[in-house]
Design an enzyme around this catalytic site. Structure first.
Site, short mmCIF file in Angstrom:
data_model
loop_
_atom_site.label_atom_id
_atom_site.label_comp_id
_atom_site.label_asym_id
_atom_site.label_seq_id
_atom_site.Cartn_x
_atom_site.Cartn_y
_atom_site.Cartn_z
N GLU A 118 0.87 -1.16 0.00
CA GLU A 118 0.00 0.00 0.00
C GLU A 118 0.92 1.22 0.00
O GLU A 118 1.81 1.32 0.84
CB GLU A 118 -0.87 0.00 1.27
CG GLU A 118 -1.87 1.12 1.23
CD GLU A 118 -2.74 1.20 2.47
OE1 GLU A 118 -2.76 0.26 3.28
OE2 GLU A 118 -3.40 2.25 2.61
N ARG B 222 5.44 -13.26 9.47
CA ARG B 222 6.11 -12.01 9.16
C ARG B 222 7.48 -11.99 9.80
O ARG B 222 7.76 -12.74 10.73
CB ARG B 222 5.27 -10.80 9.58
CG ARG B 222 4.89 -10.78 11.04
CD ARG B 222 3.86 -9.68 11.33
NE ARG B 222 4.43 -8.36 11.19
CZ ARG B 222 3.94 -7.43 10.37
NH1 ARG B 222 2.88 -7.68 9.64
NH2 ARG B 222 4.49 -6.25 10.32
N LYS C 97 4.24 0.64 9.51
CA LYS C 97 4.37 1.88 8.74
C LYS C 97 3.78 3.07 9.50
O LYS C 97 4.30 4.17 9.42
CB LYS C 97 3.70 1.73 7.38
CG LYS C 97 4.58 1.00 6.39
CD LYS C 97 4.02 1.07 4.99
CE LYS C 97 2.94 0.05 4.81
NZ LYS C 97 2.40 0.00 3.45
#
Ligand code: ATP
Ligand code: MG
Length: 558
Positions: A31, A259, A269
């Site tokens: 994104e 992850r 982020k």
């Protein structure tokens, strides 16, 4: 036998069951709401290395640009730069926003088949009806709206006739499902912000779950690899696909891997943006940031990052990797690839009294003791030189293996010296150390004198022939080993106030040829990279990593 990760086992099985290996297609779907970080490196390497392994497989770069409020072209540019820097090239550059038309049409199709409806409650009301994992949700009073009315309102939303929050489109699935994500998820909402690409054309925006799987389908992605937190989303991913798949086309498969979690750092982020916006760091590419841009500026190389994430492995369970492992890989590489250089960080003056005043001698030293093909360089010895302040003590403790009065040390690549006297300034600081050198002890001369065992070897720089440099040293940004567990606003509590220090030092003349991005080993100090802040007049260095691992010590003190 070759060691396969579980994703490769799944792919092999699919090929065995008839999937055409030439159809294999993966995607990396960032994104564009921030810079990529070390966690993303793992996802990037996983996808692109799979494509390499299965020769004809492809990877699309897909920008998941469905939230114009947070997204920006500058992030798109940085993401592309970062992936190229890592050494990968994608097949297609895609944007979820390119599919807005198709997604809208499919949404209309859902409405027509009675599988989606417009809810006109407030978001609070909708949330209250969601229930809990063990308590069934309640159906919205709008769930039985007619198809015609649903279509009419959806169209009005699209035409910009509705305010944000007035209506949303929801999939009609099951308010009693044990999977909360299946309880009539919202698939469209109205937003008033202009989209970086579609500008004002669209004011309704599809939600992540609806967009992601359908975009995978449009691009005919075979394996949609994402992180574990999406596991509960898989049921919804499949439900959405069921509404649209056609015979003879690829049906994408979502599979989840753990992850990458790195100790002492954050990989959210939102939190990284907080550090940037609060000015805690100088920007997304601050050398203390775990972003690809930050790591690059810190002196990390694509090879070291790839080796690191590969060593971290592709797992099905969450784990935390120690920062020392990341440092290990860059240190190991730079040891092989970097020229050595002598740089004095905190200079004190040392005069060799048995050399004439204007003495100059050129000495040859090896650039890299690990590899003779790196050749040699010249260094200049003069009567007065700089050594490191910490390398001299007038009256040292027993285990001080450096210079003190009456003791001998070797000057790296030059002679053995003996300290005889020290002068202090009024404020108590050392003014100058006076030494004599042994003329027969030159390094590599093979004389008996040169073989003499001495206390230690010091780096040094001529005090008259040198290059002044700026040296930035970094320490960890957080004083906590798992800063990720803190909320954004709490991060202030665990910021290390001394994570960056700046010094003015002196380097040997040879360094004058260095360019931005060049990496060196400053002898006895660590690895350093020439920063972009350097000018023609002033070289600025960022410390990449120390010569030895300090984390054990840090972890013990915590
Ligand atoms: P957010 O969605 O909160 O903005 P994100 O870290 O999920 O942040 P995306 O841009 O959605 O960012 O991530 C792109 C891809 O990178 C996703 O497939 C995601 O699963 C993967 N990814 C993100 N963080 C990690 C991580 N720490 N380790 C491995 N893969 C990751
Ligand atoms: Mg995400």
């Amino acid at each position: 036998m070759e060691n396969k990760n579980f994703i490769e086992t799944i792919i092999d099985q699919d090929i065995k069951n008839g999937l055409d290996p030439e159809a294999l297609c993966f995607r990396f779907p960032p994104e564009p709401n921030g810079f990529l970080h070390i966690g993303h490196v793992k996802a990037i390497v996983l996808n692109f290395e799979l494509a390499k392994k299965y020769k004809k497989a492809k990877v699309n770069l897909r920008f998941d640009d469905t939230n114009p409020e947070k997204e920006d072209q500058k992030y798109i540019d940085a993401i592309k730069d970062n992936i190229k820097w890592l050494g990968y090239s994608w097949n297609k550059e895609c944007y979820a926003s390119d599919y807005f038309n198709q997604l809208y049409e499919w949404a209309c199709m859902l409405i027509k088949s009675g599988k989606a409806y417009i809810d006109s409650q407030t978001s609070d009301q909708i949330a209250l009806q969601k229930g809990a994992p063990t308590v069934a949700g309640q159906e919205s009073p709008y769930r039985r709206r007619s198809k015609e009315e649903n279509l009419f309102i959806f169209n009005s939303m699209k035409e910009g006739k509705c305010k944000p929050g007035e209506h949303v489109l929801r999939a009609k699935i099951d308010m009693r499902s044990p999977n909360m994500l299946m309880r009539d998820p919202i698939i469209y909402r109205v937003l008033n912000s202009e989209h970086p690409r579609t500008k004002k054309k669209w004011v309704i925006f599809p939600m992540y779950d609806w967009t992601h799987g359908e975009s995978d389908y449009i691009e005919q992605i075979t394996h949609s690899l994402c992180t574990l937190e999406f596991k509960p989303h898989r049921e919804l991913y499949d439900w959405f696909l069921n509404q649209i798949v056609e015979k003879g086309k690829i049906r994408p498969k979502q599979r989840e891997f753990a992850r990458l979690n790195l100790s002492h750092t954050i990989t959210s982020k939102r939190k990284l943006l907080f550090l940037v916006e609060e000015g805690i760091v100088s920007g997304w590419d601050d050398p203390r940031m775990p972003t690809i841009s930050g790591l690059k500026r810190r002196g990390y190389t694509p090879e070291a990052l790839k080796k690191f994430v590969t060593a971290a492995g592709v797992a099905k369970r969450e784990n935390v990797i120690e920062m020392s492992l990341l440092e290990f890989y860059i240190r190991e590489e730079l040891n092989q690839t970097c020229n050595r250089m002598m740089v004095v960080h905190e200079p004190i003056k040392l005069t060799i009294t048995n050399l004439p005043k204007d003495y100059e001698e050129e000495l040859l030293v090896e650039n890299n003791p690990e590899d003779s093909s790196f050749g040699k360089r010249k260094i200049k010895l003069t009567r007065s030189i700089f050594i490191e302040k910490e390398d001299f003590m007038e009256d040292p403790p027993k285990k001080f293996f450096r210079l003190s009065i009456g003791a001998e040390v070797r000057l790296k690549g030059a002679y053995i010296i003996k300290a005889n006297k020290v002068n202090y300034k009024n404020n108590g600081e050392i003014d100058e150390v006076y030494c004599t050198y042994d003329q027969k002890s030159r390094s590599g001369s093979g004389t008996e004198e040169s073989m003499r065992r001495v206390k230690g070897t010091l780096h040094w720089v001529s005090s008259t022939t040198n290059v002044p440099v700026v040296i930035r040293e970094y320490d960890r940004l957080f004083i906590h080993s798992s800063p990720g567990q803190f909320k954004t606003e709490e991060l202030y509590r665990i910021i290390n106030p001394n994570s960056a220090t700046v010094r003015n030092g002196y380097a040997e003349q040879e360094i004058g040829k260095a360019k931005e991005g060049d990496l060196f080993q400053f002898q006895r100090k660590g690895y350093y990279i020439v920063d972009k802040d350097s000018t023609d007049k002033q070289l600025v260095f960022n410390k990449t990593v120390s010569l030895r691992d300090n984390w054990k010590k840090i972890n013990k003190n915590n």
